[in-house]
Design an enzyme around this catalytic site. Structure first.
Site, mmCIF file in Angstrom:
data_model
loop_
_atom_site.group_PDB
_atom_site.id
_atom_site.type_symbol
_atom_site.label_atom_id
_atom_site.label_comp_id
_atom_site.label_asym_id
_atom_site.label_seq_id
_atom_site.Cartn_x
_atom_site.Cartn_y
_atom_site.Cartn_z
ATOM 1 N N GLU A 128 0.836 -1.214 0.000
ATOM 2 C CA GLU A 128 0.000 0.000 0.000
ATOM 3 C C GLU A 128 0.871 1.264 0.000
ATOM 4 O O GLU A 128 0.551 2.241 -0.686
ATOM 5 C CB GLU A 128 -0.914 -0.041 1.235
ATOM 6 C CG GLU A 128 -1.863 1.124 1.408
ATOM 7 C CD GLU A 128 -3.033 1.138 0.431
ATOM 8 O OE1 GLU A 128 -2.808 0.883 -0.756
ATOM 9 O OE2 GLU A 128 -4.151 1.447 0.878
ATOM 10 N N THR A 181 -3.845 8.543 -5.530
ATOM 11 C CA THR A 181 -3.769 8.875 -4.098
ATOM 12 C C THR A 181 -2.546 9.746 -3.819
ATOM 13 O O THR A 181 -2.608 10.700 -3.048
ATOM 14 C CB THR A 181 -3.693 7.575 -3.263
ATOM 15 O OG1 THR A 181 -4.878 6.839 -3.517
ATOM 16 C CG2 THR A 181 -3.604 7.862 -1.779
HETATM 17 N N1 HSE Z 1 -6.503 7.647 3.868
HETATM 18 C C1 HSE Z 1 -6.059 7.595 2.518
HETATM 19 C C2 HSE Z 1 -6.131 8.989 1.920
HETATM 20 C C3 HSE Z 1 -6.932 6.646 1.753
HETATM 21 O O1 HSE Z 1 -7.183 9.622 2.072
HETATM 22 O O2 HSE Z 1 -5.165 9.445 1.322
HETATM 23 C C4 HSE Z 1 -6.552 6.507 0.300
HETATM 24 O O3 HSE Z 1 -5.567 5.559 0.111
#
Ligand code: HSE
Length: 306
Positions: A128, A181
């Site tokens: 991840e 992201t």
């Molecule tokens: N918590 C993460 C973000 C989730 O908002 O960047 C997405 O991978």
């Protein structure tokens, strides 16, 4: 057992008030992964269908996560991973988490389960991190533990499974644009005003309490994001209008799913959830933006063997 086939579902992270710590698991959408034992040691990629993913094992989150597991638990054999990728990368519903968690879950099963589901999060997190540029387990934890989860600490990986109120239905609308992201994290501010932080942890605490007490009104009042949503909203076409129409249509709350561009809403019951999905769709119909709508219960099981 020489081969295993699993379903690795999509998920919603942040849930408005819990950036990087809160998440829940979805039902109908997910990847199918087949992992087979091989004579050659290490991890390799087999057939990938559905979406374009890196073929280089050093760049693919599934193989990177799997290698992290095999670094910790040495094995005389190796593994090949075939992926039917159904969750679009960059859609905001945990595409990379599904690949990373699915790979480590399947290999752990083939190894005779040396690790608990909770322990697997640390390995999936390596994959991840590659995808998002930061170590956060808010999409991974619900996949491995099911339902809603809270990550007390992403450093110590202290993870708590939370209860789900019955009858909660999720609406997801995915405008067909890709948002990485890594990009939607890069625009966030590193510092936040104390007053905003106070609002946010008030809402997060109340949200968790509402899950335990089935208090839908409190749940609804808590689904607010004072910090991240105001910055990221500009990345998502017509976000404010969609959020407003979802709430006007009866949703308990509505916000950005993970880092977007998908938007999620939670509603009490299917009738309201369907109304919310239709109303949000009308906004995108008006501007001619292609989208998909999904409905889901909270998936209590998480990743499952097929
Ligand atoms: N918590 C993460 C973000 C989730 O908002 O960047 C997405 O991978």
């Amino acid at each position: 057992m020489d081969q295993i086939k699993i379903f690795s579902p999509a998920s919603v992270a942040n849930v408005s008030c819990g950036f990087d710590v809160l998440g829940f698991c979805l039902d109908p959408i997910g990847d199918i992964m087949t992992v087979s034992k091989t004579k050659d040691k290490g991890v390799s990629l087999g057939v990938i269908t559905g979406q374009k993913l890196p073929k280089d094992p050093l760049k693919n989150v599934a193989t990177v996560a799997a290698s992290a597991l095999l670094k910790s638990h040495s094995s005389k054999i190796g593994f090949r991973i075939d992926i039917e990728k159904k969750i679009k990368p960059g859609s905001g519903i945990g595409s990379s988490a599904a690949s990373a968690a699915g790979a480590v879950f399947a290999i752990n099963e083939l190894l005779g389960k040396p690790y608990s589901r909770k322990e697997l999060v640390q390995f999936a997190m390596v994959g991840e991190s590659l995808a998002s540029g930061a170590a956060h387990a808010d999409n991974l934890a619900p996949l491995l533990l099911g339902g809603f989860t809270l990550v007390r600490s992403n450093k110590d990986l202290d993870i708590i499974k939370l209860p789900s109120p019955k009858g909660l239905i999720v609406t997801i609308i995915h405008p067909k644009i890709e948002l990485k992201t890594i990009h939607s994290r890069s625009i966030l501010k590193n510092e936040i005003p104390l007053s905003k932080a106070v609002e946010q942890w008030g809402n997060l605490g109340a949200f968790v309490s509402a899950l335990y007490t089935n208090d839908y009104d409190l749940l609804s009042r808590s689904m607010k994001d004072e910090i991240i949503e105001p910055v990221r909203a500009m990345l998502i076409p017509k976000f404010s209008q969609l959020q407003k129409i979802a709430l006007d249509s009866g949703a308990l709350g509505c916000g950005i799913s993970g880092s977007g561009p998908s938007i999620y809403a939670l509603s009490k019951g299917e009738i309201i959830a369907n109304r919310v999905g239709k109303s949000m769709g009308i906004i995108y119909d008006k501007i001619g933006l292609d989208y998909e709508v999904h409905y889901s219960q909270i998936n209590e099981e998480g990743i499952k063997i097929l």
